[in-house]
Design a protein around this motif. Structure first.
Motif, short mmCIF file in Angstrom:
data_model
loop_
_atom_site.label_atom_id
_atom_site.label_comp_id
_atom_site.label_asym_id
_atom_site.label_seq_id
_atom_site.Cartn_x
_atom_site.Cartn_y
_atom_site.Cartn_z
N GLY A 24 -57.71 30.36 2.77
CA GLY A 24 -57.18 29.36 1.84
C GLY A 24 -55.77 28.88 2.13
O GLY A 24 -55.18 28.16 1.32
N HIS A 25 -55.23 29.25 3.29
CA HIS A 25 -53.87 28.84 3.64
C HIS A 25 -53.86 27.48 4.33
O HIS A 25 -54.83 27.08 4.99
CB HIS A 25 -53.22 29.88 4.55
CG HIS A 25 -53.14 31.24 3.93
ND1 HIS A 25 -52.35 31.51 2.84
CD2 HIS A 25 -53.75 32.42 4.26
CE1 HIS A 25 -52.47 32.80 2.51
NE2 HIS A 25 -53.32 33.36 3.35
N GLU A 26 -52.75 26.79 4.21
CA GLU A 26 -52.52 25.54 4.94
C GLU A 26 -51.78 25.91 6.22
O GLU A 26 -50.65 26.37 6.17
CB GLU A 26 -51.70 24.56 4.11
CG GLU A 26 -51.39 23.26 4.83
CD GLU A 26 -50.55 22.32 4.00
OE1 GLU A 26 -49.86 21.45 4.60
OE2 GLU A 26 -50.55 22.45 2.76
N VAL A 27 -52.43 25.68 7.36
CA VAL A 27 -51.90 26.18 8.63
C VAL A 27 -51.43 25.03 9.51
O VAL A 27 -52.15 24.04 9.70
CB VAL A 27 -52.97 27.00 9.37
CG1 VAL A 27 -52.40 27.55 10.68
CG2 VAL A 27 -53.47 28.14 8.49
N HIS A 28 -50.23 25.20 10.04
CA HIS A 28 -49.70 24.32 11.08
C HIS A 28 -49.57 25.17 12.34
O HIS A 28 -49.08 26.29 12.29
CB HIS A 28 -48.34 23.75 10.67
CG HIS A 28 -48.39 22.89 9.45
ND1 HIS A 28 -48.18 21.53 9.48
CD2 HIS A 28 -48.65 23.20 8.16
CE1 HIS A 28 -48.30 21.03 8.26
NE2 HIS A 28 -48.59 22.04 7.43
N GLY A 29 -50.02 24.62 13.48
CA GLY A 29 -49.99 25.39 14.71
C GLY A 29 -49.30 24.65 15.83
O GLY A 29 -49.51 23.44 16.00
N THR A 30 -48.48 25.34 16.58
CA THR A 30 -47.79 24.71 17.69
C THR A 30 -48.53 24.93 19.00
O THR A 30 -49.19 25.94 19.20
CB THR A 30 -46.34 25.22 17.85
OG1 THR A 30 -46.35 26.52 18.46
CG2 THR A 30 -45.62 25.28 16.52
N THR A 31 -48.37 23.97 19.89
CA THR A 31 -48.87 24.06 21.25
C THR A 31 -47.91 23.30 22.15
O THR A 31 -47.28 22.33 21.72
CB THR A 31 -50.29 23.47 21.38
OG1 THR A 31 -50.69 23.49 22.76
CG2 THR A 31 -50.35 22.04 20.87
N ARG A 32 -47.79 23.75 23.39
CA ARG A 32 -46.96 23.02 24.36
C ARG A 32 -47.67 21.81 24.92
O ARG A 32 -47.04 20.93 25.51
CB ARG A 32 -46.58 23.95 25.51
CG ARG A 32 -45.62 25.06 25.16
CD ARG A 32 -45.49 26.03 26.32
NE ARG A 32 -46.74 26.76 26.54
CZ ARG A 32 -46.94 27.59 27.55
NH1 ARG A 32 -46.00 27.77 28.45
NH2 ARG A 32 -48.09 28.23 27.67
N THR A 33 -49.00 21.78 24.76
CA THR A 33 -49.82 20.81 25.47
C THR A 33 -50.45 19.82 24.50
O THR A 33 -51.23 20.21 23.62
CB THR A 33 -50.93 21.54 26.25
OG1 THR A 33 -50.34 22.58 27.04
CG2 THR A 33 -51.69 20.59 27.14
N ALA A 34 -50.15 18.55 24.68
CA ALA A 34 -50.66 17.52 23.77
C ALA A 34 -52.18 17.49 23.76
O ALA A 34 -52.79 17.20 22.72
CB ALA A 34 -50.09 16.16 24.16
N SER A 35 -52.81 17.80 24.88
CA SER A 35 -54.26 17.73 24.96
C SER A 35 -54.96 18.78 24.10
O SER A 35 -56.17 18.69 23.88
CB SER A 35 -54.72 17.89 26.42
OG SER A 35 -54.33 19.15 26.93
N LYS A 36 -54.21 19.78 23.61
CA LYS A 36 -54.82 20.83 22.78
C LYS A 36 -54.77 20.51 21.28
O LYS A 36 -55.20 21.32 20.47
CB LYS A 36 -54.13 22.16 23.05
CG LYS A 36 -54.41 22.71 24.44
CD LYS A 36 -53.77 24.06 24.66
CE LYS A 36 -54.08 24.60 26.04
NZ LYS A 36 -53.46 25.92 26.29
N GLN A 37 -54.27 19.34 20.94
CA GLN A 37 -54.18 18.99 19.52
C GLN A 37 -55.57 18.94 18.88
O GLN A 37 -55.76 19.42 17.75
CB GLN A 37 -53.47 17.65 19.34
CG GLN A 37 -52.00 17.68 19.72
CD GLN A 37 -51.34 16.33 19.54
OE1 GLN A 37 -50.83 16.00 18.47
NE2 GLN A 37 -51.38 15.52 20.60
N ALA A 38 -56.53 18.36 19.58
CA ALA A 38 -57.89 18.26 19.02
C ALA A 38 -58.48 19.65 18.80
O ALA A 38 -59.18 19.89 17.80
CB ALA A 38 -58.78 17.43 19.94
N PHE A 39 -58.20 20.56 19.73
CA PHE A 39 -58.70 21.93 19.58
C PHE A 39 -58.13 22.55 18.30
O PHE A 39 -58.87 23.19 17.53
CB PHE A 39 -58.29 22.75 20.80
CG PHE A 39 -58.59 24.21 20.68
CD1 PHE A 39 -59.89 24.69 20.77
CD2 PHE A 39 -57.57 25.13 20.45
CE1 PHE A 39 -60.17 26.05 20.65
CE2 PHE A 39 -57.85 26.49 20.32
CZ PHE A 39 -59.15 26.94 20.43
#
Length: 321
Positions: A24-39
């Motif tokens: 039930g949490h609202e999650v924000h996740g970081t990635t170095r790679t723009a192509s991983k946003q969809a994942f």
């Protein structure tokens, strides 16, 4: 609760994010790679493309996410070379020093209440009994060639525990196995065991503690949601000597038994660091995490976990998060 997972596409992160979302949490996740946003969107998180070594980008991401909790899972671990551990871990060591400092600074500015960070059990001083608790000396006598790596781990721990204005929790994970780890169905360590390139050095008396990556994620959820500030060993119930667990792993993978080599030969093959890990390492107890976090590993022993790993490896597939 709003949560920022830094390093959300790593081995733990990709297990952790969907568990936090399901809770039930609202999650924000970081990635170095723009192509991983969809994942990340597919896991249920809001993606943030961030260079963790850029303090302005980190500050902007934390301010945008406005989290109550930050989870630090930043690593950049490539193929392992036990002869040159500090060199191989140099990018991760920067994330554990500079990256930790940037995250903590941004978290303080954003009013973050809780900060949960990744550590590793293998820093326990190699003295006394074979199994250590969180009260035992840690990181004061690293093996030769591992000084920078252990120093970076200590930096994470000391900085997080001393952070003002927020609750700091440090999770000393055991050696990971399972999907997207080096000891996964198609991981480099798995392949080394299959090819008999992972020998028992000397008496194989070094004691290792393992944790399935999914169990590590479950413990991290528990640390996000509760538990007092402090250090927790996140390991399974059975610390074991290399001479005990390595033959079982080989058998589980359908491989021939591992070779046994004298310590002198081990130094030539794996360097001093690898030899120390095979012969002198100390394991860890999970009693505190069980009691204080209310967590218990589903894979209570690496024995069951390795059998599962072997079945997946033979099937040529992994498991979902």
């Amino acid at each position: 609760m709003r949560i920022l997972v830094a390093g959300a596409t790593g081995a733990v992160g990709r297990q952790l994010v969907p568990r936090l979302v399901r809770a039930g949490h609202e999650v924000h996740g970081t990635t170095r790679t723009a192509s991983k946003q969809a994942f990340l969107r597919g896991l249920g998180a809001t993606p943030l493309v961030v260079d963790a070594l850029d303090p302005e980008q980190v500050a902007q991401a934390v301010a945008q996410a406005r989290p109550a909790v930050v989870v630090h899972q930043l690593t950049a671990i490539g193929p392992m070379d036990l002869r040159h551990v500090d060199r191989g871990f140099a990018p991760t060591n920067r994330l554990r020093t500079e990256g930790t400092d940037h995250l903590l600074s941004a978290a303080r500015a954003a009013g973050v209440e809780r900060f949960v960070a990744q550590s590793f059990f293998a820093g326990y001083d190699r003295v006394g009994g074979p199994v250590k608790t969180e009260e035992d000396p840690f990181g004061t006598a690293p093996p030769a060639g591992m000084e920078q790596t252990v120093g970076a781990i200590r930096h994470v721990e000391e900085s997080v525990l001393a952070a003002s204005g927020m609750q700091g929790l440090v999770l000393r994970y055991g050696g990971f196995y399972g999907p997207h780890t080096s000891l996964g169905p198609d991981g480099e360590q798995t392949e080394a065991v299959r090819r008999r390139r992972f020998p028992v050095v000397g008496d194989g008396g070094g004691v290792w503690s393992f944790v399935h990556v999914a169990d590590a994620a479950e413990a991290t959820v528990a640390a996000v949601e509760g538990g007092a500030p402090g250090v927790y060993n996140v390991v399974d119930d059975e610390p074991a000597a290399v001479a005990t667990w390595l033959p079982v792993l080989a058998e589980s993978l359908g491989a021939r038994p591992p070779l046994h080599v004298p310590r002198l030969v081990g130094r030539l093959l794996a360097g001093e660091t690898g030899t120390v890990m095979m012969t002198e390492l100390r394991g860890a107890s999970n009693a505190k995490a069980r009691q204080a976090l209310g967590w218990a590993p589903r894979h209570a022993s690496w024995r069951d976990g390795f059998r599962e790993l072997g079945a997946l490896a033979r099937a040529g597939s992994g498991t979902p998060a």
